[in-house]
Design a protein around this motif. Structure first.
Motif, PDB file in Angstrom:
ATOM      1  N   LEU A 139       0.659  -1.170   0.228  1.00 18.96           N
ATOM      2  CA  LEU A 139      -0.088  -0.008  -0.065  1.00 18.96           C
ATOM      3  C   LEU A 139       0.966   1.130  -0.078  1.00 18.96           C
ATOM      4  N   ARG A 150      -5.196  -1.569  -4.254  1.00 15.17           N
ATOM      5  CA  ARG A 150      -6.423  -0.764  -3.600  1.00 15.17           C
ATOM      6  C   ARG A 150      -7.325  -1.465  -2.638  1.00 15.17           C
ATOM      7  N   LEU A 244      -9.043  10.763   1.302  1.00 17.15           N
ATOM      8  CA  LEU A 244      -8.715   9.482   0.972  1.00 17.15           C
ATOM      9  C   LEU A 244      -9.091   9.410  -0.630  1.00 17.15           C
ATOM     10  N   LEU A 249      -3.599  10.659   0.788  1.00 20.39           N
ATOM     11  CA  LEU A 249      -3.837   9.138   1.002  1.00 20.39           C
ATOM     12  C   LEU A 249      -4.469   8.657  -0.443  1.00 20.39           C
ATOM     13  N   MET A 252      -5.306   4.863  -2.858  1.00 19.05           N
ATOM     14  CA  MET A 252      -5.133   3.386  -1.947  1.00 19.05           C
ATOM     15  C   MET A 252      -6.484   2.777  -1.658  1.00 19.05           C
ATOM     16  N   PHE A 253      -7.925   3.914  -1.622  1.00 21.95           N
ATOM     17  CA  PHE A 253      -9.236   3.345  -1.012  1.00 21.95           C
ATOM     18  C   PHE A 253     -10.270   3.657  -1.740  1.00 21.95           C
ATOM     19  N   LEU A 272       3.258  -1.907   4.560  1.00 21.88           N
ATOM     20  CA  LEU A 272       2.848  -0.540   5.129  1.00 21.88           C
ATOM     21  C   LEU A 272       4.308   0.318   5.132  1.00 21.88           C
ATOM     22  N   ILE A 275       4.144   4.076   4.329  1.00 24.71           N
ATOM     23  CA  ILE A 275       3.530   4.999   4.922  1.00 24.71           C
ATOM     24  C   ILE A 275       3.998   5.507   6.050  1.00 24.71           C
ATOM     25  N   ALA A 281      -2.404   8.622   8.926  1.00 24.78           N
ATOM     26  CA  ALA A 281      -2.553   7.719   7.938  1.00 24.78           C
ATOM     27  C   ALA A 281      -2.308   6.229   8.307  1.00 24.78           C
ATOM     28  N   MET A 282      -1.572   6.047   9.289  1.00 26.05           N
ATOM     29  CA  MET A 282      -1.208   4.772   9.773  1.00 26.05           C
ATOM     30  C   MET A 282      -2.478   4.009  10.564  1.00 26.05           C
ATOM     31  N   LEU A 285      -5.058   3.510   7.908  1.00 22.77           N
ATOM     32  CA  LEU A 285      -4.784   2.424   7.240  1.00 22.77           C
ATOM     33  C   LEU A 285      -5.105   0.933   8.143  1.00 22.77           C
ATOM     34  N   VAL A 289      -7.639  -1.742   7.111  1.00 18.28           N
ATOM     35  CA  VAL A 289      -7.080  -3.409   6.943  1.00 18.28           C
ATOM     36  C   VAL A 289      -7.978  -4.300   7.871  1.00 18.28           C
TER      37      VAL A 289
END
Length: 469
Positions: A139, A150, A244, A249, A252-253, A272, A275, A281-282, A285, A289
């Protein structure tokens, strides 16, 4: 012989009259240490059984130390979850990697790793993934726009309730506070409209943002409020989700889940490493996930699953994400899930914003492995985890590769051993400090060779009994 003290004579006579016996003087016994060991037999704490994965050797007895949460669950373990603590350079990384490699020898195991560290553009687990013929799910916000991986929070494989819960968690993590009722209502009606009217393709976050900016009249009529009020209530939510979609970010989503992610592979690695670990962001994320795995990976198929999270304080330090993972842990116990959280310092989480949630997660971890820590940190860790005094005192003196293991009150000091076959996969260039310290040149080969043979024997014995060939 010198004259005896009168008081001693009187005392001896009184003792003889009262008890019918007198104390005698015994001559000392002279012997060798070889003979004395038959008198003072060595003792050691009982082990955890002989089924599962060998970790290394128990320091005081020299016995092989075997651990497997799935074998111990229900008898010696109330929960299969595991907390690993310790400062960098003491062997946590080597333990995680060898544990996963050894668990993968059983065909009913499946493992997901959230790999938050890395160098040279790849995660720390990249070498192991390549050796097993597995492509990590990388990611990367910089590469996402070029067709990279994604994960769609609105993936149809996630239930509608799960999607809404995930959206709320993402927003709460980003805002740093609980979503108020009005904003929650605006999000709920936008999500319901998108799920009802978007057909022929996967709904995506852009659809939600569009509905928040332009709510439908029926959503206002249902609550007997003005349409402008509903739009105002959803403004903060739209701004968060827009990050997002069109912010740092993006990519990715905000699209359909990438086709070809193999959820049946024995090892799934989420890379990751691209990131920023200290950015918002972490945890966002982690939340995405976590929910995505809950609804797409954990299944009642009798497989034993391990979910290993590095830098886990990003999870436990955020109240919203911690609550999400707390639910995942409770849910996972019924379906054979062992959650492994790797943390540098316990103070990172118990003193954080999610102290209540952190305490609940720590309570569910019946296995705790503590590598070397400074004296003050060791005392604090011992107090929180309820470790015996001797274990707290020994933690600051541990050398790399040695750790205190507390398995539901069974506390032992264990030296982790690595086989020659595992060394190239476990000790990469960025882990050379652990490599040189854990396996001294004078005994590494002897220990590794003996351990490798013992591991094979134990595994074959276990496979035979379990019918796992």
């Amino acid at each position: 012989m010198p004259p005896r003290d009168p008081l001693s004579v009187i005392t001896e006579a009184f003792t003889s009259l009262l008890f019918g016996r007198t104390e005698t003087t015994r001559l000392p016994v002279r012997t060798s240490t070889g003979q004395a060991q038959a008198v003072y037999l060595p003792t050691a704490a009982p082990g955890l059984g002989d089924s599962g994965v060998i970790i290394g050797r128990e320091v005081y007895s020299g016995k092989g130390y075997i651990y497997d949460p799935f074998q111990l669950y229900g008898q010696q373990l109330p929960a299969p979850h595991w907390l690993v603590l310790g400062e960098s350079g003491n062997g946590k990384s080597a333990l995680e990697k060898t544990y996963v490699l050894r668990q993968l020898r059983f065909r009913d195991r499946q493992i997901v790793v959230l790999d938050a560290q890395g160098e040279d553009g790849v995660g720390e687990w990249n070498l192991i993934a390549e050796e097993l013929g597995i492509t990590p799910i990388r990611l990367d916000p910089m590469a996402a726009l070029d067709g990279s991986v994604r994960l769609n929070p609105l993936d149809p494989s996630i239930t509608s309730t799960g999607q809404l819960a995930l959206l709320r968690t993402i927003i709460e993590v980003a805002l740093g506070r609980t979503l108020d009722e009005r904003s929650g209502f605006a999000l709920k009606v936008a999500h319901a409209y998108v799920n009802q009217h978007v057909t022929g393709r996967q709904p995506i976050l852009t659809d939600i943002v569009e509905r928040l900016r332009h709510p439908q009249p029926e959503s206002a009529d249902a609550m007997n409020v003005a349409l402008e009020d509903v739009r105002a209530w959803g403004l903060d939510v739209a701004l968060v989700l827009d990050r997002l979609v069109d912010g740092d970010l993006r990519g990715m989503f905000d699209g359909p889940t990438t086709v070809g992610i193999d959820l049946d592979a024995p090892l799934i690695v989420f890379d990751l490493s691209h990131i920023d670990r200290n950015s918002i962001a972490m945890p966002i994320l982690m939340a995405i996930v976590g929910v995505w795995l809950e609804h797409t990976w954990i299944r009642p198929d009798r497989k034993k699953r391990i979910f290993l999270v590095e830098e886990a304080w990003h999870i436990i330090n955020s109240p919203s994400v911690a609550q999400l993972f707390q639910r995942l842990l409770k849910f996972g116990r019924r379906l054979g899930l062992s959650f492994v959280a790797v943390v540098h310092h316990l103070s990172d989480v118990v003193d954080g914003a999610a102290a209540k949630e952190a305490a609940a997660i720590l309570k569910m971890a019946s296995t705790r492995t503590i590598y070397a820590q400074k004296t003050d940190e060791a005392r604090a860790t011992g107090q929180v985890l309820g470790l015996p005094r001797w274990a707290v005192e020994i933690i600051p003196t541990l050398t790399p590769g040695m750790a205190v293991w507390d398995v539901n009150g069974n506390v032992q000091v264990v030296k982790h051993l690595v086989t020659e076959a595992e060394r190239p996969l476990v000790f990469t260039d960025r882990a050379m400090t652990e490599s040189s310290a854990m396996l001294p040149a004078d005994d590494a080969l002897t220990d590794a060779d003996a351990y490798e043979a013992e591991t094979a024997a134990r595994v074959m014995s276990f496979e035979k009994r379990q019918g796992v060939g």
